[in-house]
Design a protein around this motif. Sequence first.
Motif, PDB file in Angstrom:
ATOM      1  N   MET A  15       0.828  -1.216   0.000  1.00  9.22           N
ATOM      2  CA  MET A  15       0.000   0.000   0.000  1.00  9.22           C
ATOM      3  C   MET A  15       0.860   1.262   0.000  1.00  9.22           C
ATOM      4  O   MET A  15       0.406   2.319  -0.449  1.00  9.22           O
ATOM      5  N   CYS A  16       2.092   1.191   0.521  1.00  8.65           N
ATOM      6  CA  CYS A  16       2.989   2.351   0.426  1.00  8.65           C
ATOM      7  C   CYS A  16       3.259   2.700  -1.033  1.00  8.65           C
ATOM      8  O   CYS A  16       3.243   3.870  -1.433  1.00  8.65           O
ATOM      9  N   SER A  17       3.507   1.664  -1.861  1.00  3.44           N
ATOM     10  CA  SER A  17       3.743   1.903  -3.287  1.00  3.44           C
ATOM     11  C   SER A  17       2.495   2.447  -3.970  1.00  3.44           C
ATOM     12  O   SER A  17       2.570   3.385  -4.792  1.00  3.44           O
ATOM     13  N   ILE A  18       1.335   1.876  -3.644  1.00  2.60           N
ATOM     14  CA  ILE A  18       0.085   2.336  -4.264  1.00  2.60           C
ATOM     15  C   ILE A  18      -0.181   3.794  -3.900  1.00  2.60           C
ATOM     16  O   ILE A  18      -0.607   4.611  -4.731  1.00  2.60           O
ATOM     17  N   THR A  19       0.088   4.168  -2.656  1.00  2.00           N
ATOM     18  CA  THR A  19      -0.124   5.557  -2.217  1.00  2.00           C
ATOM     19  C   THR A  19       0.782   6.503  -2.990  1.00  2.00           C
ATOM     20  O   THR A  19       0.356   7.581  -3.422  1.00  2.00           O
ATOM     21  N   ALA A  20       2.043   6.127  -3.159  1.00  2.00           N
ATOM     22  CA  ALA A  20       2.956   6.995  -3.908  1.00  2.00           C
ATOM     23  C   ALA A  20       2.521   7.131  -5.358  1.00  2.00           C
ATOM     24  O   ALA A  20       2.549   8.233  -5.935  1.00  2.00           O
ATOM     25  N   LEU A  21       2.082   6.030  -5.979  1.00  2.00           N
ATOM     26  CA  LEU A  21       1.616   6.102  -7.372  1.00  2.00           C
ATOM     27  C   LEU A  21       0.375   6.967  -7.503  1.00  2.00           C
ATOM     28  O   LEU A  21       0.177   7.673  -8.499  1.00  2.00           O
ATOM     29  N   ALA A  22      -0.492   6.922  -6.508  1.00  2.69           N
ATOM     30  CA  ALA A  22      -1.772   7.630  -6.611  1.00  2.69           C
ATOM     31  C   ALA A  22      -1.620   9.130  -6.438  1.00  2.69           C
ATOM     32  O   ALA A  22      -2.366   9.907  -7.057  1.00  2.69           O
ATOM     33  N   HIS A  23      -0.679   9.597  -5.589  1.00  6.75           N
ATOM     34  CA  HIS A  23      -0.672  11.005  -5.192  1.00  6.75           C
ATOM     35  C   HIS A  23       0.512  11.805  -5.704  1.00  6.75           C
ATOM     36  O   HIS A  23       0.438  13.041  -5.688  1.00  6.75           O
ATOM     37  N   LEU A  24       1.578  11.158  -6.111  1.00  3.68           N
ATOM     38  CA  LEU A  24       2.757  11.922  -6.526  1.00  3.68           C
ATOM     39  C   LEU A  24       2.712  12.180  -8.022  1.00  3.68           C
ATOM     40  O   LEU A  24       2.490  11.264  -8.817  1.00  3.68           O
ATOM     41  N   ARG A  25       2.929  13.436  -8.406  1.00  5.32           N
ATOM     42  CA  ARG A  25       2.978  13.803  -9.822  1.00  5.32           C
ATOM     43  C   ARG A  25       4.400  13.544 -10.308  1.00  5.32           C
ATOM     44  O   ARG A  25       5.289  14.387 -10.146  1.00  5.32           O
ATOM     45  N   ALA A  26       4.618  12.364 -10.891  1.00  2.00           N
ATOM     46  CA  ALA A  26       5.982  11.931 -11.193  1.00  2.00           C
ATOM     47  C   ALA A  26       6.020  11.166 -12.499  1.00  2.00           C
ATOM     48  O   ALA A  26       4.986  10.772 -13.043  1.00  2.00           O
ATOM     49  N   ALA A  27       7.239  10.974 -13.005  1.00  2.00           N
ATOM     50  CA  ALA A  27       7.454  10.081 -14.146  1.00  2.00           C
ATOM     51  C   ALA A  27       7.582   8.663 -13.605  1.00  2.00           C
ATOM     52  O   ALA A  27       8.381   8.403 -12.705  1.00  2.00           O
ATOM     53  N   VAL A  28       6.798   7.741 -14.137  1.00  2.00           N
ATOM     54  CA  VAL A  28       6.718   6.377 -13.615  1.00  2.00           C
ATOM     55  C   VAL A  28       7.561   5.464 -14.495  1.00  2.00           C
ATOM     56  O   VAL A  28       7.424   5.461 -15.734  1.00  2.00           O
ATOM     57  N   LEU A  29       8.443   4.692 -13.840  1.00  2.00           N
ATOM     58  CA  LEU A  29       9.221   3.662 -14.526  1.00  2.00           C
ATOM     59  C   LEU A  29       8.680   2.309 -14.063  1.00  2.00           C
ATOM     60  O   LEU A  29       8.865   1.932 -12.900  1.00  2.00           O
ATOM     61  N   PHE A  30       7.983   1.600 -14.973  1.00  2.00           N
ATOM     62  CA  PHE A  30       7.460   0.279 -14.644  1.00  2.00           C
ATOM     63  C   PHE A  30       8.486  -0.757 -15.085  1.00  2.00           C
ATOM     64  O   PHE A  30       8.756  -0.917 -16.273  1.00  2.00           O
TER      65      PHE A  30
END
Length: 674
Positions: A238-253
């Motif tokens: 859930m820490c990762s999900i929270t960061a993905l949901a709220h941070l305006r960032a470039a995502v590296l999958f």
Amino acid sequence: MVQYNFKKITVVPNGKDFVDIILSRTQRQTPTVVHKGYAISRLRQFYMRKVKYTQQNFHEKLSTIIEEFPRLDDIHPFYGDLLHVLYNKDHYKLALGQINTARNLISKIAKDYVKLLKYGDSLYRCKSLKVAALGRMCTVIKRIGPSLAYLEQIRQHMARLPSIDPNTRTILICGYPNVGKSSFMNKITRADVDVQPYAFTTKSLFVGHTDYKYLRYQVIDTPGILDRPFEDRNIIEMCSITALAHLRAAVLFFLDISGSCGYSIAQQAALFHSIKSLFMNKPLIIVCNKTDLQPLDAISEEDRKLVTEMKAEAMKTVIGQGGEPENEGVLLTMSTLTEDGVIAVKNSACERLLNQRVELKMKSKKINDCLNRFHVALPKPRDQKERPPCIPQAVLEAKAKQAAEERKGKTEKDLEEENGGAGVYSASLKKHYILASDEWKEDVLPEILDGHNVYDFIDPDILLRLEELEREEGLRQAEEEADDFEMDGEELSPEEQEALAAIRKKKNLLIQQHRMKKSTAESRPVVPRKFDTDRKFTTKRMGRQLSSLGLDPSLAINRARSKSRGRKRERSVERGEADGGDTMDIDGNHASKKLRLRSMSRSRSRSRPPISEVVPGEGLKDSAQKVKAIKLAKKSVRKRNKNARRGEADRVIPTLKPKHLFSGKRSTGKTDRR
């Protein structure tokens, strides 16, 4: 820019420590002596002050706790949801609410008991009310002990959270466990995230920083996420999900195409599609990692189809952002082991994030206010004539010459590598000298030195002359060796042999004495009296030297004579008494020692001069100065003598009140001793 620093939150004491801190402060900061003979208004004021001061301390301490802990409704949604995931915001709010309730209850208790203390009619009643007030306050604090302990645990955990700025440029790394996220983070930042060959090594968010185009980027490494329903995910996921949901960032999958992470490409693709809603309005890059184990071209047809679908989904996010899909690198390959493609992935993520942030700022309303302040000056054409940029011919020639020299000539680095490398090759600074002829650059001697021609002072036959001198010196040494012979004892008579042995013994003794003198030369006095056998250091010589310096030598000569005369007198007296008939009857060294002491005392006995008279050698100018110095000395020790001190360093504090006279109850009888 808002910075959330949870390390500054003050430590929350537990219930017992809280009570001890406040009550000890009340005891230290308020008066403690009161008598029943005081006026009743003074007694009331004394105990009212105790109650009010205790209430104020409780209020300040509890208010600090409430204010320093963050309010979940006021902070950034990322931190609000992160705290909810880690601590459950309901429990958190209940604990802070109990602290607030305790603060209000303590204020109400103090108000009620101060009102009662206004009508206290005796010392006993006022004291009883004070004890009751402080007891009820402490009871309130003890009841909220579990809440205080819970908040202290939260404070310790929050202090260990990374300092993440939700509004800055951020790169977010996500994916299945053990796909190489932490290894990539360690490569592009100075963070030291633990890397192990098993899943869920990273159990919390880690932050590092990297630079791109002179801008600082925040890189966040998230724990691994598994493909399962939202309700079944644990706190780490859930820490990762929270960061993905709220941070305006470039995502590296990150995608492990080798399968060494323990999960197939199909499982990783299913996770991508389940959380793709979190990638909306964010630059997304699919990173195929571990290409050293399995190249992207060598995967199976089914896996390639899944990767193509993921790439198509990533392209949709690019089109949604207004970008051109053919120019956007949404699918990149990389190997953190060989570092192949690592920098390309970082640069691509930073570039896309930067472009998106610039576009958002251009679309915002603030850009209009900024553009109003800019004025771009455009020159008006005065005619139709074209004026292209012109570079002077001399500049072009100089540049062409410089480029030709660079292509032709070798650098110092090249010369160093050709001639043995660093530490072996030494660069010559003389080749840059500006001289009339290049042949002079490597000359050992300069041509002109101090205005003279150096060559005029050099003898061309110097080497021949040196050879002649060395040859002559060799001949002289040979002659000296021939003249110096050692006398042997075979040709001498017995008397001559004894004399030769005595001479050699004396010679060795002198050599040893000389060596001893040489070894102790530094610590030996300059002119010892026993070595002055030639009588060089006499009073006459001293008088001549002092007279040459312009000084009167009479006092020094008389002092030297009187000293020598006194010593002679002592020796003569000792000798005269020892030679007399009285000493013959005395047995042993004891009597001679007594006589020697008596003779010394007789020789040195003289009358003591007055105090005010200046004795030579005291360093005082006249008798008035000596009297003044004596007065100052007596005045300086007067205070010490008055306090019966033994000296300046005496720090003894005498017992002014002996215990046997000033302790215990007085019995019937005399009390005048007190």
